[in-house]
Design a protein around this motif. Structure first.
Motif, mmCIF file in Angstrom:
data_model
loop_
_atom_site.group_PDB
_atom_site.id
_atom_site.type_symbol
_atom_site.label_atom_id
_atom_site.label_comp_id
_atom_site.label_asym_id
_atom_site.label_seq_id
_atom_site.Cartn_x
_atom_site.Cartn_y
_atom_site.Cartn_z
ATOM 1 N N GLY A 42 -3.244 4.148 -3.752
ATOM 2 C CA GLY A 42 -2.182 3.839 -3.023
ATOM 3 C C GLY A 42 -1.813 4.725 -2.026
ATOM 4 O O GLY A 42 -1.831 6.025 -2.435
ATOM 5 N N PRO A 43 -0.726 4.568 -1.008
ATOM 6 C CA PRO A 43 -0.384 5.595 -0.051
ATOM 7 C C PRO A 43 0.703 6.607 -0.708
ATOM 8 O O PRO A 43 1.518 5.982 -1.699
ATOM 9 N N ALA A 46 4.512 5.243 -0.596
ATOM 10 C CA ALA A 46 4.689 4.118 -1.297
ATOM 11 C C ALA A 46 6.349 3.915 -1.544
ATOM 12 O O ALA A 46 6.864 4.946 -2.170
ATOM 13 N N SER A 86 -0.782 -5.214 1.158
ATOM 14 C CA SER A 86 -1.885 -4.826 1.223
ATOM 15 C C SER A 86 -2.554 -5.330 2.423
ATOM 16 O O SER A 86 -2.036 -6.500 2.975
ATOM 17 N N THR A 87 -3.648 -4.696 2.856
ATOM 18 C CA THR A 87 -4.617 -5.281 3.940
ATOM 19 C C THR A 87 -6.079 -5.124 3.504
ATOM 20 O O THR A 87 -6.237 -4.519 2.621
ATOM 21 N N LYS A 99 -6.871 -1.954 1.263
ATOM 22 C CA LYS A 99 -5.678 -0.891 1.441
ATOM 23 C C LYS A 99 -4.361 -1.463 0.849
ATOM 24 O O LYS A 99 -4.012 -2.532 1.312
ATOM 25 N N LYS A 101 -0.502 -1.047 1.060
ATOM 26 C CA LYS A 101 0.932 -0.432 2.094
ATOM 27 C C LYS A 101 2.181 -0.651 1.494
ATOM 28 O O LYS A 101 2.410 -1.633 0.690
ATOM 29 N N ARG A 102 2.818 0.490 1.494
ATOM 30 C CA ARG A 102 3.986 0.922 0.940
ATOM 31 C C ARG A 102 4.084 0.396 -0.601
ATOM 32 O O ARG A 102 4.871 0.167 -1.184
#
Length: 154
Positions: A42-43, A46, A86-87, A99, A101-102
């Motif tokens: 994850g990013p 997050a 997610s995407t 991916k 996201k957050r």
């Protein structure tokens, strides 16, 4: 919270002799698997951190991505998608294009334990990586612990 540990254990982490031996045993049978300390997914920005127990032997230990390749991941990633974190499409492979996201996913113990049961010393040995992971997320707002060991370690 400050820590001298990096937020991720090295893939060939040597800290827990029993886990190292188990990783090496599995690697002999399955040399094409990841067979290492599984990094978080994850990013770095997050807001949500999901913390599991440890990599599953045929899931994250095989694929190198938390909750990827086992039934728990099927449920978790569907839920993450349902709530907009997610995407892409989860397809139980680390190259599926999914991916987050957050949100980020990590584990309390980074290496696969035999019978999915880490011992106390292994949990304690890995805790500084979890603490560093949490400390390295500047936008973190919430954590979800999946299970008692994850909760207690967090």
């Amino acid at each position: 919270m400050t820590t001298k540990f990096a937020p991720e254990a090295p893939a060939n982490c040597p800290l827990c002799p029993r886990l190292v031996a188990y990783r090496e045993e599995v690697a002999v049978k399955e040399p094409d698997w990841f067979n290492g300390a599984v990094p978080s997914f994850g990013p770095e920005d997050a807001e949500l951190l999901i913390i599991g127990l440890a990599p599953g032997v045929t899931g994250a230990n095989r694929t190198g991505r938390p909750f990827t390749g086992d039934w728990a991941g099927d449920l978790l990633y569907a839920t993450i998608d349902k709530f907009g974190f997610s995407t892409g499409t989860y397809d139980a492979r680390p190259d599926d294009g999914l991916k987050l996201k957050r949100a980020m996913i990590t584990n309390a113990v980074r290496c696969v334990p035999p019978q999915n049961k880490p011992v106390g010393a292994e949990i304690n040995q890995c805790r500084p990586f979890l603490a560093a992971r949490i400390a390295a997320l500047p936008k973190l707002k919430a954590m979800i612990c999946l299970g008692k060991i994850s909760h207690d370690s967090t």
